[in-house]
Design a protein around this motif. Structure first.
Motif, PDB file in Angstrom:
ATOM      1  N   ALA A   5     -17.058  41.789 -52.234  1.00 24.87           N
ATOM      2  CA  ALA A   5     -16.936  41.083 -50.951  1.00 24.87           C
ATOM      3  C   ALA A   5     -15.553  40.453 -50.799  1.00 24.87           C
ATOM      4  CB  ALA A   5     -18.026  40.018 -50.843  1.00 24.87           C
ATOM      5  N   GLN A   6     -15.035  39.891 -51.895  1.00 25.56           N
ATOM      6  CA  GLN A   6     -13.694  39.291 -51.841  1.00 25.56           C
ATOM      7  C   GLN A   6     -12.632  40.359 -51.633  1.00 25.56           C
ATOM      8  OE1 GLN A   6     -14.018  37.246 -55.688  1.00 25.56           O
ATOM      9  NE2 GLN A   6     -13.830  35.288 -54.613  1.00 25.56           N
ATOM     10  N   LEU A   7     -12.801  41.493 -52.318  1.00 25.29           N
ATOM     11  CA  LEU A   7     -11.845  42.585 -52.144  1.00 25.29           C
ATOM     12  C   LEU A   7     -11.879  43.111 -50.710  1.00 25.29           C
ATOM     13  CD1 LEU A   7     -12.329  44.620 -55.444  1.00 25.29           C
ATOM     14  CD2 LEU A   7     -10.311  43.330 -54.753  1.00 25.29           C
ATOM     15  N   LEU A   8     -13.068  43.266 -50.146  1.00 18.68           N
ATOM     16  CA  LEU A   8     -13.186  43.751 -48.779  1.00 18.68           C
ATOM     17  C   LEU A   8     -12.518  42.791 -47.794  1.00 18.68           C
ATOM     18  CD1 LEU A   8     -14.310  45.816 -46.791  1.00 18.68           C
ATOM     19  CD2 LEU A   8     -16.441  44.519 -46.737  1.00 18.68           C
ATOM     20  N   ALA A   9     -12.737  41.496 -47.999  1.00 16.54           N
ATOM     21  CA  ALA A   9     -12.108  40.507 -47.112  1.00 16.54           C
ATOM     22  C   ALA A   9     -10.593  40.567 -47.225  1.00 16.54           C
ATOM     23  CB  ALA A   9     -12.626  39.115 -47.457  1.00 16.54           C
ATOM     24  N   ALA A  10     -10.088  40.714 -48.443  1.00 14.79           N
ATOM     25  CA  ALA A  10      -8.633  40.790 -48.633  1.00 14.79           C
ATOM     26  C   ALA A  10      -8.061  42.052 -48.005  1.00 14.79           C
ATOM     27  CB  ALA A  10      -8.304  40.736 -50.126  1.00 14.79           C
ATOM     28  N   GLN A  11      -8.777  43.174 -48.124  1.00 15.21           N
ATOM     29  CA  GLN A  11      -8.319  44.417 -47.519  1.00 15.21           C
ATOM     30  C   GLN A  11      -8.258  44.300 -45.996  1.00 15.21           C
ATOM     31  OE1 GLN A  11     -11.161  47.174 -49.093  1.00 15.21           O
ATOM     32  NE2 GLN A  11     -10.053  47.494 -51.019  1.00 15.21           N
ATOM     33  N   LYS A  12      -9.296  43.680 -45.397  1.00  9.71           N
ATOM     34  CA  LYS A  12      -9.310  43.520 -43.939  1.00  9.71           C
ATOM     35  C   LYS A  12      -8.202  42.570 -43.489  1.00  9.71           C
ATOM     36  CE  LYS A  12     -12.715  46.268 -43.310  1.00  9.71           C
ATOM     37  NZ  LYS A  12     -12.446  47.606 -42.701  1.00  9.71           N
ATOM     38  N   THR A  13      -7.928  41.564 -44.292  1.00  8.08           N
ATOM     39  CA  THR A  13      -6.826  40.654 -43.949  1.00  8.08           C
ATOM     40  C   THR A  13      -5.499  41.397 -43.948  1.00  8.08           C
ATOM     41  OG1 THR A  13      -8.025  38.775 -44.905  1.00  8.08           O
ATOM     42  CG2 THR A  13      -5.644  38.536 -44.622  1.00  8.08           C
ATOM     43  N   LEU A  14      -5.313  42.285 -44.930  1.00  6.27           N
ATOM     44  CA  LEU A  14      -4.088  43.080 -44.986  1.00  6.27           C
ATOM     45  C   LEU A  14      -4.005  44.031 -43.790  1.00  6.27           C
ATOM     46  CD1 LEU A  14      -1.529  44.051 -46.361  1.00  6.27           C
ATOM     47  CD2 LEU A  14      -2.931  45.560 -47.794  1.00  6.27           C
ATOM     48  N   GLU A  15      -5.121  44.670 -43.441  1.00  8.59           N
ATOM     49  CA  GLU A  15      -5.120  45.578 -42.291  1.00  8.59           C
ATOM     50  C   GLU A  15      -4.809  44.835 -40.998  1.00  8.59           C
ATOM     51  OE1 GLU A  15      -8.885  47.491 -42.285  1.00  8.59           O
ATOM     52  OE2 GLU A  15      -8.531  48.594 -44.151  1.00  8.59           O
ATOM     53  N   ALA A  16      -5.344  43.625 -40.848  1.00  9.88           N
ATOM     54  CA  ALA A  16      -5.052  42.830 -39.651  1.00  9.88           C
ATOM     55  C   ALA A  16      -3.575  42.462 -39.592  1.00  9.88           C
ATOM     56  CB  ALA A  16      -5.921  41.578 -39.640  1.00  9.88           C
ATOM     57  N   ALA A  17      -3.012  42.113 -40.732  1.00  7.20           N
ATOM     58  CA  ALA A  17      -1.584  41.775 -40.773  1.00  7.20           C
ATOM     59  C   ALA A  17      -0.730  42.991 -40.419  1.00  7.20           C
ATOM     60  CB  ALA A  17      -1.211  41.241 -42.155  1.00  7.20           C
ATOM     61  N   GLN A  18      -1.114  44.171 -40.911  1.00  6.64           N
ATOM     62  CA  GLN A  18      -0.374  45.389 -40.577  1.00  6.64           C
ATOM     63  C   GLN A  18      -0.492  45.715 -39.085  1.00  6.64           C
ATOM     64  OE1 GLN A  18      -2.318  47.989 -43.350  1.00  6.64           O
ATOM     65  NE2 GLN A  18      -0.755  47.734 -44.930  1.00  6.64           N
ATOM     66  N   ALA A  19      -1.678  45.495 -38.506  1.00 11.55           N
ATOM     67  CA  ALA A  19      -1.851  45.738 -37.069  1.00 11.55           C
ATOM     68  C   ALA A  19      -0.989  44.771 -36.253  1.00 11.55           C
ATOM     69  CB  ALA A  19      -3.322  45.590 -36.686  1.00 11.55           C
ATOM     70  N   ASP A  20      -0.941  43.512 -36.668  1.00  9.77           N
ATOM     71  CA  ASP A  20      -0.091  42.537 -35.971  1.00  9.77           C
ATOM     72  C   ASP A  20       1.374  42.955 -36.050  1.00  9.77           C
ATOM     73  OD1 ASP A  20      -2.277  41.037 -35.295  1.00  9.77           O
ATOM     74  OD2 ASP A  20      -2.071  39.616 -36.948  1.00  9.77           O
ATOM     75  N   ALA A  21       1.768  43.483 -37.209  1.00  7.75           N
ATOM     76  CA  ALA A  21       3.160  43.928 -37.360  1.00  7.75           C
ATOM     77  C   ALA A  21       3.446  45.129 -36.464  1.00  7.75           C
ATOM     78  CB  ALA A  21       3.442  44.276 -38.822  1.00  7.75           C
ATOM     79  N   ASP A  22       2.501  46.059 -36.374  1.00  7.48           N
ATOM     80  CA  ASP A  22       2.685  47.220 -35.485  1.00  7.48           C
ATOM     81  C   ASP A  22       2.826  46.764 -34.029  1.00  7.48           C
ATOM     82  OD1 ASP A  22       2.524  48.908 -37.642  1.00  7.48           O
ATOM     83  OD2 ASP A  22       0.399  49.364 -37.370  1.00  7.48           O
ATOM     84  N   LEU A  23       1.995  45.799 -33.629  1.00  6.42           N
ATOM     85  CA  LEU A  23       2.076  45.285 -32.266  1.00  6.42           C
ATOM     86  C   LEU A  23       3.415  44.598 -32.019  1.00  6.42           C
ATOM     87  CD1 LEU A  23       0.800  44.639 -29.529  1.00  6.42           C
ATOM     88  CD2 LEU A  23      -0.227  42.605 -30.565  1.00  6.42           C
ATOM     89  N   ALA A  24       3.872  43.820 -32.992  1.00  6.40           N
ATOM     90  CA  ALA A  24       5.157  43.122 -32.838  1.00  6.40           C
ATOM     91  C   ALA A  24       6.307  44.119 -32.740  1.00  6.40           C
ATOM     92  CB  ALA A  24       5.369  42.166 -34.013  1.00  6.40           C
ATOM     93  N   ARG A  25       6.267  45.186 -33.554  1.00  3.58           N
ATOM     94  CA  ARG A  25       7.333  46.194 -33.490  1.00  3.58           C
ATOM     95  C   ARG A  25       7.289  46.933 -32.156  1.00  3.58           C
ATOM     96  NH1 ARG A  25       5.106  47.531 -38.675  1.00  3.58           N
ATOM     97  NH2 ARG A  25       6.233  46.488 -40.374  1.00  3.58           N
ATOM     98  N   SER A  26       6.066  47.222 -31.667  1.00  5.50           N
ATOM     99  CA  SER A  26       5.942  47.898 -30.388  1.00  5.50           C
ATOM    100  C   SER A  26       6.512  47.034 -29.258  1.00  5.50           C
ATOM    101  CB  SER A  26       4.475  48.223 -30.108  1.00  5.50           C
ATOM    102  OG  SER A  26       4.308  48.799 -28.835  1.00  5.50           O
ATOM    103  N   GLN A  27       6.212  45.737 -29.291  1.00  5.17           N
ATOM    104  CA  GLN A  27       6.753  44.839 -28.275  1.00  5.17           C
ATOM    105  C   GLN A  27       8.268  44.737 -28.371  1.00  5.17           C
ATOM    106  OE1 GLN A  27       4.479  41.283 -29.079  1.00  5.17           O
ATOM    107  NE2 GLN A  27       2.858  41.852 -27.633  1.00  5.17           N
TER     108      GLN A  27
END
Length: 317
Positions: A171-193
């Motif tokens: 469960a901790q690993l899954l939460a950490a993985q999702k946190t990383l994916e969210a951070a990567q998505a935020d970075a993609d959005l920032a680069r797109s903007q």
């Protein structure tokens, strides 16, 4: 002189006697209109650089203008920092405790084993003395409790050492993985903007109108300039109500205008289903003649015309 008189008489007879002579070919007035491509930013901001002026010819994907991107650059840096934090946290959970932490647990375990061995030796000596009735039973009980406590301490440290070598729970690993994916998505959005702050030409053509200057603030979706692509001209004209049914999409008309080449044929591409510029009156037989229908015709490629130019159309025989 005789030909002139005869032509005048023929015209007079045609006006007086219905059906006399050939009916004149009807002409329809209209004008040329351009189908512009309006280029606008996707976000509100201040125009930093404007690289074109009215009349310039541009290619597709050519740089047109850019917006001040200070905020977007900061957002990219912040998003990339969040990726680093989330990635380090996930890596830590996947690999277990660090080596120095494990070494501390090992040292504590060795110390606990030494204490256990000492307690075990002390209990044996006390049991021997008790057998010879030198010490009381209470002393034996105290030393036995000390040995049990030492053994419990050893067992606890062994368990800690095993846990430290294990990765985190699923469960901790899954939460950490999702946190990383969210951070990567935020970075993609920032680069797109950030990329959106630089605007290139979507099509080739001529810069028709520039609506803003460098340094002015343009709203999201508000055109900064317009482009007229090649062969993006059409003719707008109006058909009388009585003749609307005689035309269909695909029909050709011959176009005439001042300074134009002769023989230019245009093709009807659109006709309105409702009348235009209709007066607010009852459509009596006499008043229906005032109704007109807007129509559009496609101009062939290569025609040297300008938007707004008045033209006249007549049916092709």
């Amino acid at each position: 002189m005789l030909d002139t008189i005869l032509a005048w008489i023929s015209a007079l007879l045609a006006a007086i006697i219905p059906g006399y002579g050939d009916a004149p070919v009807p002409h329809y007035s209209g004008y040329v209109e351009g189908e512009y491509v309006y280029v606008a930013p996707s976000v509100t901001g201040r125009i930093k650089t404007l690289a074109v002026v009215e009349g310039d010819t541009v290619k597709a994907d050519q740089f047109l203008f850019d917006m001040d991107s200070t905020k977007q650059q900061a957002a990219v840096r912040a998003a990339e920092a969040k990726i680093g934090t989330a990635s380090a946290n996930l890596n830590n959970l996947e690999t277990g405790s660090r080596d120095p932490e494990i070494e501390v647990i090992k040292a504590s375990l060795e110390q606990a084993i030494a204490h256990r061995n000492l307690a075990e030796s002390a209990l044996k000596r006390t049991e021997d003395l008790f057998a010879r009735e030198i010490v009381a039973q209470a002393k034996v009980d105290v030393d036995r409790a000390a040995l049990e406590e030492a053994e419990a301490q050893v067992a606890q440290l062994k368990a800690q050492l095993e846990v430290a070598a294990l990765p985190a729970r699923s469960a901790q690993l899954l939460a950490a993985q999702k946190t990383l994916e969210a951070a990567q998505a935020d970075a993609d959005l920032a680069r797109s903007q950030l990329d959106d702050m630089t605007v290139a030409a979507p099509v080739e053509g001529r810069i028709e109108t520039v609506y803003y200057k460098a340094g002015e603030v343009a709203a999201a979706g508000a055109p900064v300039l317009s482009i007229l692509p090649p062969n993006a001209l059409k003719v707008l004209f109006f058909l009388p109500e009585a003749e609307r049914a005689d035309f269909a999409l695909g029909d050709q008309l011959e176009m005439e205008c001042d300074g134009c080449d002769t023989g230019i044929k245009v093709t009807i591409s659109k006709m309105a289903s409702e009348p235009q510029y209709t007066p607010p009156i009852i459509y009596s037989r006499e008043e229906r003649s005032r109704l007109v229908f807007r129509a559009e015709a496609r101009i062939p490629a290569g025609a040297t015309l300008l938007p707004g130019q008045p033209v006249s159309l007549r049916r092709v025989k």
